[in-house]
Design a protein around this motif. Structure first.
Motif, PDB file in Angstrom:
ATOM      1  N   THR A 109      28.029  57.595  56.130  1.00 29.49           N
ATOM      2  CA  THR A 109      27.628  58.120  54.824  1.00 29.49           C
ATOM      3  C   THR A 109      26.390  57.404  54.316  1.00 29.49           C
ATOM      4  O   THR A 109      25.487  58.024  53.722  1.00 29.49           O
ATOM      5  CB  THR A 109      28.787  57.969  53.829  1.00 29.49           C
ATOM      6  OG1 THR A 109      29.936  58.636  54.340  1.00 29.49           O
ATOM      7  CG2 THR A 109      28.422  58.559  52.489  1.00 29.49           C
ATOM      8  N   ARG A 110      26.338  56.125  54.534  1.00 28.87           N
ATOM      9  CA  ARG A 110      25.150  55.391  54.115  1.00 28.87           C
ATOM     10  C   ARG A 110      23.923  55.819  54.922  1.00 28.87           C
ATOM     11  O   ARG A 110      22.796  55.868  54.380  1.00 28.87           O
ATOM     12  CB  ARG A 110      25.394  53.895  54.262  1.00 28.87           C
ATOM     13  CG  ARG A 110      26.275  53.321  53.149  1.00 28.87           C
ATOM     14  CD  ARG A 110      26.538  51.856  53.348  1.00 28.87           C
ATOM     15  NE  ARG A 110      27.276  51.309  52.203  1.00 28.87           N
ATOM     16  CZ  ARG A 110      27.764  50.074  52.157  1.00 28.87           C
ATOM     17  NH1 ARG A 110      27.589  49.260  53.214  1.00 28.87           N
ATOM     18  NH2 ARG A 110      28.397  49.654  51.095  1.00 28.87           N
ATOM     19  N   LEU A 166      31.937  54.850  56.105  1.00 32.22           N
ATOM     20  CA  LEU A 166      30.980  54.323  55.132  1.00 32.22           C
ATOM     21  C   LEU A 166      29.601  54.150  55.765  1.00 32.22           C
ATOM     22  O   LEU A 166      28.572  54.483  55.144  1.00 32.22           O
ATOM     23  CB  LEU A 166      31.491  52.994  54.582  1.00 32.22           C
ATOM     24  CG  LEU A 166      30.582  52.291  53.574  1.00 32.22           C
ATOM     25  CD1 LEU A 166      30.345  53.180  52.352  1.00 32.22           C
ATOM     26  CD2 LEU A 166      31.185  50.954  53.150  1.00 32.22           C
ATOM     27  N   ARG A 167      29.569  53.665  56.995  1.00 35.14           N
ATOM     28  CA  ARG A 167      28.271  53.501  57.662  1.00 35.14           C
ATOM     29  C   ARG A 167      27.596  54.856  57.866  1.00 35.14           C
ATOM     30  O   ARG A 167      26.381  55.002  57.650  1.00 35.14           O
ATOM     31  CB  ARG A 167      28.463  52.795  59.003  1.00 35.14           C
ATOM     32  CG  ARG A 167      28.766  51.307  58.868  1.00 35.14           C
ATOM     33  CD  ARG A 167      28.626  50.606  60.211  1.00 35.14           C
ATOM     34  NE  ARG A 167      29.604  51.111  61.174  1.00 35.14           N
ATOM     35  CZ  ARG A 167      30.805  50.584  61.363  1.00 35.14           C
ATOM     36  NH1 ARG A 167      31.194  49.540  60.622  1.00 35.14           N
ATOM     37  NH2 ARG A 167      31.620  51.076  62.273  1.00 35.14           N
ATOM     38  N   SER A 202      32.781  52.905  49.654  1.00 34.34           N
ATOM     39  CA  SER A 202      32.745  51.457  49.462  1.00 34.34           C
ATOM     40  C   SER A 202      33.869  51.004  48.525  1.00 34.34           C
ATOM     41  O   SER A 202      34.511  49.973  48.751  1.00 34.34           O
ATOM     42  CB  SER A 202      31.384  51.050  48.893  1.00 34.34           C
ATOM     43  OG  SER A 202      31.338  49.657  48.679  1.00 34.34           O
ATOM     44  N   ALA A 230      22.764  58.905  53.412  1.00 33.51           N
ATOM     45  CA  ALA A 230      22.106  58.611  52.140  1.00 33.51           C
ATOM     46  C   ALA A 230      20.695  58.097  52.363  1.00 33.51           C
ATOM     47  O   ALA A 230      19.754  58.443  51.614  1.00 33.51           O
ATOM     48  CB  ALA A 230      22.932  57.593  51.361  1.00 33.51           C
ATOM     49  N   GLU A 231      20.525  57.292  53.396  1.00 31.68           N
ATOM     50  CA  GLU A 231      19.179  56.801  53.699  1.00 31.68           C
ATOM     51  C   GLU A 231      18.267  57.948  54.130  1.00 31.68           C
ATOM     52  O   GLU A 231      17.083  58.012  53.730  1.00 31.68           O
ATOM     53  CB  GLU A 231      19.259  55.735  54.782  1.00 31.68           C
ATOM     54  CG  GLU A 231      19.929  54.443  54.314  1.00 31.68           C
ATOM     55  CD  GLU A 231      20.089  53.448  55.442  1.00 31.68           C
ATOM     56  OE1 GLU A 231      19.710  53.802  56.588  1.00 31.68           O
ATOM     57  OE2 GLU A 231      20.598  52.332  55.198  1.00 31.68           O
ATOM     58  N   GLU A 243      35.363  51.875  57.362  1.00 30.05           N
ATOM     59  CA  GLU A 243      34.052  51.240  57.484  1.00 30.05           C
ATOM     60  C   GLU A 243      33.097  52.121  58.287  1.00 30.05           C
ATOM     61  O   GLU A 243      31.896  52.211  57.964  1.00 30.05           O
ATOM     62  CB  GLU A 243      34.205  49.867  58.130  1.00 30.05           C
ATOM     63  CG  GLU A 243      34.892  48.846  57.230  1.00 30.05           C
ATOM     64  CD  GLU A 243      35.189  47.548  57.965  1.00 30.05           C
ATOM     65  OE1 GLU A 243      35.042  47.546  59.218  1.00 30.05           O
ATOM     66  OE2 GLU A 243      35.567  46.566  57.306  1.00 30.05           O
ATOM     67  N   ASP A 249      24.490  58.995  48.161  1.00 30.76           N
ATOM     68  CA  ASP A 249      24.743  57.705  47.509  1.00 30.76           C
ATOM     69  C   ASP A 249      26.132  57.667  46.865  1.00 30.76           C
ATOM     70  O   ASP A 249      26.841  56.652  46.943  1.00 30.76           O
ATOM     71  CB  ASP A 249      23.671  57.444  46.455  1.00 30.76           C
ATOM     72  CG  ASP A 249      22.306  57.167  47.073  1.00 30.76           C
ATOM     73  OD1 ASP A 249      22.272  56.775  48.262  1.00 30.76           O
ATOM     74  OD2 ASP A 249      21.294  57.335  46.370  1.00 30.76           O
ATOM     75  N   ALA A 272      28.718  57.276  49.503  1.00 25.94           N
ATOM     76  CA  ALA A 272      28.723  55.897  49.997  1.00 25.94           C
ATOM     77  C   ALA A 272      29.401  54.963  49.005  1.00 25.94           C
ATOM     78  O   ALA A 272      30.172  54.069  49.387  1.00 25.94           O
ATOM     79  CB  ALA A 272      27.288  55.452  50.268  1.00 25.94           C
ATOM     80  N   ASP A 273      29.140  55.169  47.723  1.00 27.52           N
ATOM     81  CA  ASP A 273      29.791  54.329  46.710  1.00 27.52           C
ATOM     82  C   ASP A 273      31.307  54.544  46.699  1.00 27.52           C
ATOM     83  O   ASP A 273      32.084  53.592  46.551  1.00 27.52           O
ATOM     84  CB  ASP A 273      29.211  54.642  45.333  1.00 27.52           C
ATOM     85  CG  ASP A 273      27.753  54.213  45.213  1.00 27.52           C
ATOM     86  OD1 ASP A 273      27.329  53.354  46.020  1.00 27.52           O
ATOM     87  OD2 ASP A 273      27.060  54.739  44.320  1.00 27.52           O
TER      88      ASP A 273
END
Length: 503
Positions: free
Chosen positions: A226-227, A223-224, A314, A230-231, A220, A307, A310-311
């Motif tokens: 990586t997101r 993932l945060r 996820s 991505a942002e 998790e 992205d 992140a996918d």
């Protein structure tokens, strides 16, 4: 050899006569078929003994010396009851001393007797007690004869089975284990701590039910992060889009100014220097547009990569929760909660009961008779019950070591209490004969690898060899015995013995 001479007194004569009478009575009773004739013979022997005892002459019994004790062989005494009961028979010698004639064992129809000398006081005591001995011994001999005659003439009562002529289904039998075609082993996707197992062995679950959960805090966090990247890449892409739009606007304006100056220069209202300056500005604006487009493409690639990462994270995060792939029953839970598991380690095993089947092994001859679709009957040994099924797969390859083949029988319905790996016995129907001579399978016996049946004929047991043509589930098709014959359990009595069949 030592000679022991008997006195000519009535007591000794009675003993000698009794011995011969007992032997004769026992021998006659062995051949007699009823107890009444044996009793009449015993009474006749007693009357003969009384008549002959008064004039009996001395006799000699040859004894064989055995260390300090002598022995003699008295024919037939073992059947008279005297030796069998281990009685001590007193005798008187020519020296006035008594001896005991005792039973020491039997050799076929002969009884070995031991003669042991006694003291004078014992001899006098025996002379006072010897009178009732002939009567007792004769009664014992008569009782033994009666018992023997009764045992020979009384029929043995046994339950029998009938040989019938009926339709017969030929079957072949094999053994195997219970398995399932719909079977899944849910394993750990990554190395992580197993937080919880939400099912137990034997529990029925539906598709999508949560089976177990893993510690996904590290995943998790990744993932945060990586997101967030991505942002940021998305914001950079937006800036690149704005810069590209601005560069394109500047290039468009420079191109328009160049076109105006070129028109004015042709009419003589603008100088060549102004036209060249406008051309340089338009060219520079075009270069700025291409640079903005490259920057925008790079930002777009970074944003797409962020992205995608992140996918992916996820999706991997979803693997940290195990779910049932189909509806079925949990059969095994080999893992334990709050332990670190490696990727691929089994956590839960489950089975779809609708796909239960049995892998059966058959010998080479039986494999040649079986085909797909044949009806079968499966006996599950642990539950002592039988379920129906059909042959689904016939493997035409044989094990070179055991010369056995494998078939798969699919169950019509899952029985209660089933378990993967249970031992089963399968009976597969491979043929049908409308009129066959059939006997119960339990009535078939084997002697020196030769099959036989024990039949009741004219009140006596008779053994007949037979040929086994085929086996059924609980019956056997025979040749060599006629329908209607009463069969006895193999080995229950000796052939020739009188029997009485109980319905």
């Amino acid at each position: 050899m030592v000679n022991w001479a008997l006195s000519s007194s009535n007591r000794d004569a009675c003993f000698h006569t009794l011995t011969k009478a007992s032997c004769a009575t026992s021998s006659a009773a062995a051949e007699s078929r009823n107890t009444r004739s044996a009793s009449r013979m015993a009474r006749a022997m007693w009357r003969s003994m009384r008549r002959r005892s008064a004039r009996w002459s001395p006799a000699e019994i040859r004894l064989r010396r055995l260390s300090s004790v002598s022995a003699c062989m008295v024919p037939g005494v073992a059947r008279s009851g005297a030796a069998t009961g281990r009685l001590a028979i007193p005798l008187a010698t020519n020296e006035g001393k008594a001896v005991f004639l005792r039973s020491r064992g039997t050799h076929g129809s002969r009884s070995e007797m031991i003669a042991a000398p006694t003291s004078e006081s014992t001899t006098r005591s025996l002379r006072r007690r010897i009178r009732p001995l002939p009567v007792v011994l004769l009664l014992l001999a008569a009782a033994g004869a009666v018992a023997y005659a009764s045992s020979v003439t009384t029929p043995v009562k046994l339950r029998g089975a009938m040989v019938t002529e009926t339709a017969f289904e030929e079957t072949v039998t094999g053994v195997g284990t219970l398995t399932a075609e719909g079977r899944a082993v849910l394993a750990a996707p990554v190395q992580a701590v197993l937080l919880s197992i939400d099912v137990t062995a034997g529990q029925a679950v539906t598709a999508g039910t949560v089976i177990a959960s893993f510690d996904a805090r590290a995943a998790e966090a990744d993932l945060r992060a990586t997101r967030a990247k991505a942002e940021a890449a998305g914001r950079a892409l937006e800036s690149a889009d704005a810069a590209l739009a601005k560069a394109r606007a500047a290039a468009s304006e420079a191109t328009a100014r160049l076109q105006r100056l070129e028109a004015l220069a042709r009419s003589g209202h603008a100088t060549a220097a102004d036209r060249d300056s406008a051309a340089t500005a338009a060219e520079t604006a075009g270069l700025d547009v291409r640079a903005a487009e490259a920057a925008r493409a790079s930002s777009a690639a970074d944003a797409a990569a962020a992205d995608a990462s992140a996918d992916e994270l996820s999706a991997r995060l979803a693997d940290y929760t195990l779910k049932a792939p189909f509806s079925g029953v949990v059969t095994n839970v080999p893992a334990s909660a709050h332990t670190l598991v490696s990727p691929g380690s089994p956590v839960v095993e489950m089975v779809d009961p609708a796909t239960l089947s049995a892998d059966i092994r058959l010998d080479e001859a039986s494999m040649a008779k079986v085909s797909a679709g044949a009806p079968a009957s499966l006996s599950i040994l642990a539950m002592n019950r039988t379920v129906a099924g059909r042959v689904a797969v016939v493997d035409r390859s044989l094990d070179p070591a055991t010369r056995e083949g494998r078939i798969r029988v699919r169950l019509a319905a899952p029985p209660d209490g089933w378990a993967i790996g249970q031992r089963v016995t399968a009976s597969i129907t491979v043929g049908r004969v409308p009129d066959a001579t059939v006997a119960p399978l339990m009535a078939l016996g084997w002697e020196d690898r030769t099959p036989y049946v024990l039949a009741a004929e004219a009140g006596r047991a008779r053994q007949h060899p037979v040929d086994v043509l085929a086996y059924g589930e609980d019956s056997v098709r025979l040749d060599g015995v006629a329908p209607g014959t009463r069969l006895l359990p193999p080995g229950s009595v000796r052939p020739g013995r009188r029997v009485e069949v109980i319905e």
